[in-house]
Design an enzyme around this catalytic site. Structure first.
Site, PDB file in Angstrom:
ATOM      1  CB  SER A 162     -16.987  66.430  60.002  1.00  0.00           C
ATOM      2  OG  SER A 162     -17.718  66.742  58.821  1.00  0.00           O
ATOM      3  CE1 TYR A 176     -18.915  61.296  59.942  1.00  0.00           C
ATOM      4  CE2 TYR A 176     -19.510  63.411  58.966  1.00  0.00           C
ATOM      5  CZ  TYR A 176     -18.550  62.491  59.345  1.00  0.00           C
ATOM      6  OH  TYR A 176     -17.224  62.773  59.144  1.00  0.00           O
TER       7      TYR A 176
END
Length: 271
Positions: A162, A176
Site C-alpha cells: 500500500s 495497517y
C-alpha cells in the site's frame, strides 16, 4: 552467490516474460473471492493465464470460476479454500496447486485486512488481527511460494502492499500502514537476495482502489480509482515484472516523494 540452487530451466528462458517459454502462465492469487483479487483473476484470465484461486469464501470462488470459464473457455481455473492465518493450510494449498497445475509461475500475495483503531482506545483485537493477517500470514504465504520457486528454479512473487507503507499513518491507519511497511520491506529484502536470479519479486504500493475492504470510505477520500482501472494498473506492473510500482501511477507515483519526505502536518492533510 545463487549457484547453490539447482535450476530446471535456463536462466535465459526464466527471464523472459511469463507465458513465452512454450506453455501457459499459471498464476496463484490469494484472497481471490472478491475485490482486487477477483478482478485480477478476471484480467489475468483475459490474458490467457491459468489460475489458482484461493480464499475462505469457496462459493464465491466457484462463482468466479464459472464466470471466467464462460468468458474464457480455454483458461483453466482451480479453486481451493484457504484461511491465510492457518499456516499449515497455506503450505498445503500452495503445494496442492503446484501439483495440480504442474508448477506455479507466479504467486500474488493479495489477501489482507484493513481493520484498525487508534492505538490505546480499547481495540487491540482489531489491530492485532490486521497485524497478524498482513504480516505473519503474508510471511507464511511468501514462505510457501518461495519454497516452490526455489525448488523449480524460477518464479515471480508479487506482494500487494500500500502507499501507506511509505510513512507512518495516524489513527485507525497506524497499524495497517505499519503492517504494509513490513510487507514492503519483506519484498525488498528478498529482491536483494535474489537479484540477477530467475526469481523476480514485485511490490505493489497501491493507492486508493475501490474494493470491498474500503467500500465504506469510497466517498470520503480523494483519488479513488475504480476497481477495474486500479487493477488494470496492477496487472500491467505485474506483467512487466517491475521491482516495485505505485499504482495507479497517477497520482501516486507523483505523490510518493511527497509522502516520503513531507512534514507530518502536511502528510496528514494529504491522506
Amino acid at each position: 552467490m545463487y549457484t547453490r540452487y539447482a535450476y530446471r530451466v535456463s536462466t535465459r528462458a526464466a527471464r523472459l516474460p511469463l507465458g513465452r517459454v512454450g506453455r501457459v502462465t499459471t498464476t496463484l492469487i490469494t484472497g481471490a473471492s472478491g475485490g482486487l483479487g477477483a478482478e485480477m483473476a478476471r484480467q489475468f484470465a483475459a490474458l490467457g493465464h491459468d489460475l489458482a484461486l484461493c480464499a475462505r469464501r469457496v462459493e464465491r470462488l466457484e462463482e468466479l470460476r464459472d464466470e471466467i470459464g464462460t468468458a474464457h473457455p480455454g483458461v483453466r481455473v482451480e479453486v481451493r479454500a484457504l484461511d491465510v492465518t492457518d499456516d499449515d493450510q497455506v503450505f498445503e494449498v500452495v503445494r496442492g496447486f503446484r501439483d495440480d497445475l504442474g508448477g506455479l509461475d507466479r504467486v500474488v500475495v493479495n489477501a489482507g485486512l484493513g481493520k484498525g483503531a487508534p492505538i490505546g482506545t480499547g481495540r487491540y483485537d482489531a489491530n492485532r488481527e490486521t497485524a497478524m493477517t498482513n504480516v505473519v500470514a503474508a510471511l507464511c504465504q511468501t514462505e510457501a511460494a518461495m519454497e516452490v520457486f526455489r525448488d523449480q528454479g524460477a518464479g515471480h512473487l508479487v506482494l500487494v502492499s500500500s502507499m501507506s507503507a511509505l510513512r507512518g499513518m495516524p489513527k485507525s491507519m497506524t497499524v495497517y500502514a505499519a503492517s504494509k511497511a513490513a510487507l514492503s520491506h519483506l519484498g525488498e529484502g528478498l529482491r536483494s537476495e535474489l537479484l540477477h536470479s530467475p526469481i523476480d519479486v514485485t511490490v505493489l504500493h497501491c493507492g486508493y482502489i475501490a474494493s470491498e475492504m474500503n467500500e465504506q470510505v469510497a466517498q470520503q477520500v480523494r483519488f479513488m480509482a475504480s476497481t477495474e482501472d486500479g487493477v488494470r494498473a496492477m496487472v500491467e506492473a505485474i506483467e512487466k515484472r517491475r521491482p516495485e510500482a505505485c499504482v495507479p501511477a497517477l497520482p501516486w507515483s507523483v505523490l510518493a516523494p511527497v509522502m516520503r519526505h513531507a512534514p507530518l502536518g502536511i502528510l496528514r492533510r494529504l491522506v
